[in-house]
Design a protein around this motif. Sequence first.
Motif, PDB file in Angstrom:
ATOM      1  N   LEU A 332       1.003  -1.159  -0.041  1.00 52.46           N
ATOM      2  CA  LEU A 332      -0.091   0.037   0.022  1.00 52.46           C
ATOM      3  C   LEU A 332       0.928   1.165  -0.036  1.00 52.46           C
ATOM      4  O   LEU A 332       0.651   2.132  -0.712  1.00 52.46           O
ATOM      5  N   VAL A 333       1.898   1.260   0.753  1.00 50.23           N
ATOM      6  CA  VAL A 333       2.815   2.337   0.783  1.00 50.23           C
ATOM      7  C   VAL A 333       3.295   2.602  -0.187  1.00 50.23           C
ATOM      8  O   VAL A 333       3.556   3.758  -0.880  1.00 50.23           O
ATOM      9  N   VAL A 334       3.737   1.617  -1.136  1.00 51.67           N
ATOM     10  CA  VAL A 334       4.455   2.076  -2.623  1.00 51.67           C
ATOM     11  C   VAL A 334       3.575   2.296  -3.468  1.00 51.67           C
ATOM     12  O   VAL A 334       3.754   3.296  -4.435  1.00 51.67           O
ATOM     13  N   VAL A 335       2.247   1.725  -3.487  1.00 55.42           N
ATOM     14  CA  VAL A 335       1.384   2.039  -4.243  1.00 55.42           C
ATOM     15  C   VAL A 335       1.121   3.763  -4.230  1.00 55.42           C
ATOM     16  O   VAL A 335       0.763   4.508  -5.074  1.00 55.42           O
ATOM     17  N   LEU A 336       0.973   4.067  -3.035  1.00 56.94           N
ATOM     18  CA  LEU A 336       0.783   5.467  -2.713  1.00 56.94           C
ATOM     19  C   LEU A 336       1.761   6.462  -2.956  1.00 56.94           C
ATOM     20  O   LEU A 336       1.553   7.392  -3.797  1.00 56.94           O
ATOM     21  N   ALA A 337       3.099   5.849  -2.900  1.00 59.30           N
ATOM     22  CA  ALA A 337       4.339   6.558  -3.337  1.00 59.30           C
ATOM     23  C   ALA A 337       4.298   6.855  -4.891  1.00 59.30           C
ATOM     24  O   ALA A 337       4.545   7.888  -5.283  1.00 59.30           O
ATOM     25  N   ALA A 338       3.968   5.729  -5.625  1.00 53.73           N
ATOM     26  CA  ALA A 338       3.919   5.738  -6.768  1.00 53.73           C
ATOM     27  C   ALA A 338       2.796   6.586  -7.631  1.00 53.73           C
ATOM     28  O   ALA A 338       3.080   7.184  -8.525  1.00 53.73           O
TER      29      ALA A 338
END
Lengths: 346, 258
Positions: A332-338
């Motif tokens: 989730l964190v990575v998707v948010l960052a992306a």
Amino acid sequence: MNTPKENPVSTTAAAPSGAPSKKDAPSSGSRLTEHLGDFKRLSFWAENAAPIGLLLLVIVFSFLSPIFFTTGNISAILMASSILVVLAIGQSFVITTGGIDLSIAATMTLGAVVFGLSWDAGHNFWLAVLLGIGASTLMGAASGFLISKGKVTDFIATLGTMGVATGLALILSNGRPITIRSDELLSLTTGKVWIVGLPFVIAATVAVLAWFVMFRTPFGMHIQAVGGSEEAAVANGVKAGRIRLAVYVISGALAGLAAILLIARVGAAEPAVNQAYLLNSIAAVVLGGVALAGGRAKIAGPVLGAILLMALTNGLTLMGVSQFYQPLAVGLVVVLAALLTRFQSR
Amino acid sequence: MTTTPAPAPADTDVLLSATGITKSFGGVHALRGAHLTMRRGEVTALIGDNGAGKSTLVRCLSGIHQPDGGEILLDGKKVHFASPLKAREHGIETVQQNLALVEDLTVWQNFFIGRELTKGVGPFSMLDRKKMKAQSLDMLGDLAVNIPPVTSRVRRLSGGQRQAVSIARAAGWSTSIVIMDEPTAALGVQETARVENVIKTLRDKGVTLLLISHNFDQVLRLSDHVAVMRRGLTVAERRATDTSGDELVALITGAKES
């Protein structure tokens, strides 16, 4: 030109009469709004996703767990993140050229196995280190040659070398972990500078060197140029093929160094598949605000991204959240960052 | 021969002369014996319809293509450019149509890609950023009216500013000829005027320029000498003061033989 964006709550608007002194008030007012504007722009958050996210995480977890913000735990987080920091820096070099190194974790595994075998064969510790890092570097060079000379796309080439490295590690070790007991390794795990463990000191040193190479040498400028526009770079005399080869060699060598840190942590050279490291290395780079399209280099971002991912895992563990939820949280964190990177000012 | 070179003014001498240049791509004869004369300190314009061979000839001069036949004399000496780098070593800089700028890098970085200035020796050599920024500022100099800061990324610049950066880079590094391939093709009216001013500034500084253009008015405004190409040949050369837009059109289309 002198018409600032009027901020209704700023001091400029506080002048009640219809004739405010137009010259002096707006200049300070507009500078203030400019700074406030920084925080309003999504691009500001996107550029600084890693440090902001890390700060938030530290604050939240410090409230939720009394142990989180203690020197012992912070030291543990840094220790745990050192492997990922080194990998993320290697990945960052590759991604800056617009490529991607899917073989980075498998290359690390291969390096670990080669180190383990050389150690087992009775070689000196430092020779074993050299052989391990050498094997990983060769693996990186293989990816680099496929991409620069063979004109294979990065994704496919490193997918191939990922398989080769994984297979070689399994074949060479016969699928068995090699336990390592060495004084050098022990001092690597226990050694400390103030509260910071030696592995993280090594990772931080790599980061400083990487920053210097990327931003203060012609080579680093060429890496960014090739990633930004290969055509323009070549037209200006940059040898793009060599640069592409070089970034994979760097990625391979750093994977080899990470292998040594991994062995120090685990106490054994395992041919296990370390796919989580691959995904996390890419995640750290994305969190660090590096666009996968290439051209914009960052070193501090991916380093902070790697620490953030480890702090997240650490905090969740402290709170007693099941391990099963951790990949979900990281994802989730990575998707948010992306999603945030879409708002970066280019 | 179908051509008679225009008489040269006595006070200028020939810097570059290309004669009998041929170049084929498979069965296509792009150049069939083209020639070109450029005088020192002049703006020479190269015009012609699409497919007349302008770009091929220019690419031969800038080292991108190697001609199959003919010879190129630079300053009276025969030269052969095996690569664009070789042409650059001879002082010929080209402003490519795509500008060859890396948008993610800053203006000063773009000025110096491939020929960075460094300080220190061996493994300790690092970019001399201060010096490169200062020199970039010098190279940009008075070329553009609204010069961008050298530390801004090219991505943030307007089309005209980018053109100015690319031209300034070529002019700054060039020691003999600056070639410009359709420098205003993609620009609006205002930007075109700005770029033309840049070209005029260079001309006034005595830089030898080769200008490829579709715009006859522009050619007549900016150049001293015009070479017209048709079907792989140089069919006419004119002094810009002795010709008109109508005549150039007639020469290009073949309605008028020189």
